[in-house]
Design an enzyme around this catalytic site. Structure first.
Site, PDB file in Angstrom:
ATOM      1  CG  ASP A 151      -2.070   0.910   1.142  1.00  0.00           C
ATOM      2  OD1 ASP A 151      -2.293   1.469   0.047  1.00  0.00           O
ATOM      3  OD2 ASP A 151      -2.765   1.100   2.158  1.00  0.00           O
TER       4      ASP A 151
ATOM      5  CG  ASN B  47      -7.201  -2.724  -6.135  1.00  0.00           C
ATOM      6  OD1 ASN B  47      -6.283  -3.516  -5.920  1.00  0.00           O
ATOM      7  ND2 ASN B  47      -7.488  -1.755  -5.275  1.00  0.00           N
TER       8      ASN B  47
HETATM    9  C1  FPP Z   1      -1.642   0.152  -3.385  1.00  0.00           C
HETATM   10  O1  FPP Z   1      -1.167   1.465  -3.471  1.00  0.00           O
HETATM   11  C2  FPP Z   1      -1.108  -0.624  -4.460  1.00  0.00           C
HETATM   12  C3  FPP Z   1      -1.838  -1.301  -5.378  1.00  0.00           C
HETATM   13  C4  FPP Z   1      -3.301  -1.372  -5.398  1.00  0.00           C
HETATM   14  C5  FPP Z   1      -1.213  -2.020  -6.473  1.00  0.00           C
HETATM   15  C6  FPP Z   1       0.023  -2.779  -6.117  1.00  0.00           C
HETATM   16  C7  FPP Z   1       0.671  -3.116  -7.360  1.00  0.00           C
HETATM   17  C8  FPP Z   1       1.985  -3.117  -7.617  1.00  0.00           C
HETATM   18  C9  FPP Z   1       3.040  -2.904  -6.610  1.00  0.00           C
HETATM   19  C10 FPP Z   1       2.476  -3.310  -8.997  1.00  0.00           C
HETATM   20  C11 FPP Z   1       1.882  -4.427  -9.820  1.00  0.00           C
HETATM   21  C12 FPP Z   1       2.126  -5.780  -9.348  1.00  0.00           C
HETATM   22  C13 FPP Z   1       2.879  -6.752  -9.911  1.00  0.00           C
HETATM   23  C14 FPP Z   1       2.722  -8.139  -9.472  1.00  0.00           C
HETATM   24  C15 FPP Z   1       3.862  -6.509 -10.968  1.00  0.00           C
HETATM   25  P1  FPP Z   1      -2.210   2.606  -3.719  1.00  0.00           P
HETATM   26  O2  FPP Z   1      -2.228   2.947  -5.155  1.00  0.00           O
HETATM   27  O3  FPP Z   1      -3.536   2.229  -3.133  1.00  0.00           O
HETATM   28  O4  FPP Z   1      -1.553   3.758  -2.894  1.00  0.00           O
HETATM   29  P2  FPP Z   1      -2.305   4.956  -2.170  1.00  0.00           P
HETATM   30  O5  FPP Z   1      -3.172   4.341  -1.099  1.00  0.00           O
HETATM   31  O6  FPP Z   1      -1.189   5.748  -1.609  1.00  0.00           O
HETATM   32  O7  FPP Z   1      -3.079   5.691  -3.221  1.00  0.00           O
END
Ligand code: FPP
Length: 233
Positions: free
Chosen positions: A15, A63
């Protein structure tokens, strides 16, 4: 001095990619890109430490409400990651698995993931488990439906466990969430029954060897009792 305990299975809720990017006035996509780099670093650290299985929550069933542009960019990154790095992991002997409903993913992403699954099938090393379009409640519902379809009339914990994506694999000893939020957000609800929970303030793209060391130190301090009395009592 505290003895370092190595979890058999460690799971990460990644996250804070968006906030990491915002802090640097970068697009969210840049945060996810750094998120992939952090995922690779954590995979390497886990392998070095002798962890048996590492899980990453990459895309949840919730998501899909994100802007389409961000969803497209994420799956493109998953495909690139599969083509570029998973292949290298397979050569290193790592086992690769996915959990979640892959049928909703772009076909070209699924194609790349399938290739990896096939080429890694005989590997014996650490298991890298990517949760994609995964939700803990969906996983339980899917398990119940599998049981109904099989005509089973009575279940116990083992029957349910055997119908989860993680059938036959250890539950996570520890679940780590980045960026200060303190919840599971529908991740591994069945498997998390006795997992230690570690919440860190660092954003996911900032996870590095030093953060990993801190996780092992914190985990080593925890006294896991599984509902039992303290061992020294
Ligand atoms: C949460 O941060 C992150 C995600 C929903 C996506 C996680 C994905 C990756 C790290 C990359 C893709 C994965 C692979 C397997 C290559 P957020 O966007 O919710 O952060 P925020 O809460 O600060 O907005």
């Amino acid at each position: 001095m505290q003895e370092t305990k190595i979890p058999r299975h460690i799971a990460f809720i990644m996250d804070g990619n968006g906030r990491w990017a915002k802090k640097r006035l970068l697009p969210r996509k840049a945060g996810h890109r750094e998120g992939v780099a952090a995922l690779r670093r954590m995979t390497d650290e886990c392998e070095k430490a002798g962890v048996g299985m590492v899980s990453f929550y990459a895309f949840s069933t919730e998501n899909w409400t994100r802007p389409q542009e961000e969803i497209d960019a994420l799956f493109k990154m998953v495909k690139e990651f599969a083509d570029k790095y998973l292949d290298e992991y397979v050569k290193r002997g790592l086992r690769i698995m996915f959990m979640g409903d892959l049928t909703k993913l772009p076909p070209e992403t699924v194609e790349s993931l399938k290739k990896i699954m096939i080429s890694a099938k005989d590997n014996k090393g650490m298991i890298v488990n990517l949760a994609l379009n995964y939700g803990g409640r969906d996983e339980i519902v899917r398990a119940v439906n599998k049981i109904i379809s099989a005509g089973v009339r009575e279940v116990d914990r083992q029957v349910l466990s055997d119908c989860m994506y993680t059938a036959g694999l250890p539950d996570p000893d520890v679940i780590v969430r980045s960026s200060g939020e303190k919840r599971l957000s529908n991740f591994m609800l069945w498997q998390a029954a006795y997992s230690e929970l570690i919440f860190l303030d660092e954003y996911w793209p900032d996870f590095d060897a030093a953060v990993f060391k801190k996780i092992l130190e914190e985990y080593s301090k925890r006294d896991r009792r599984y509902g039992n009395v303290r061992r020294t009592d």
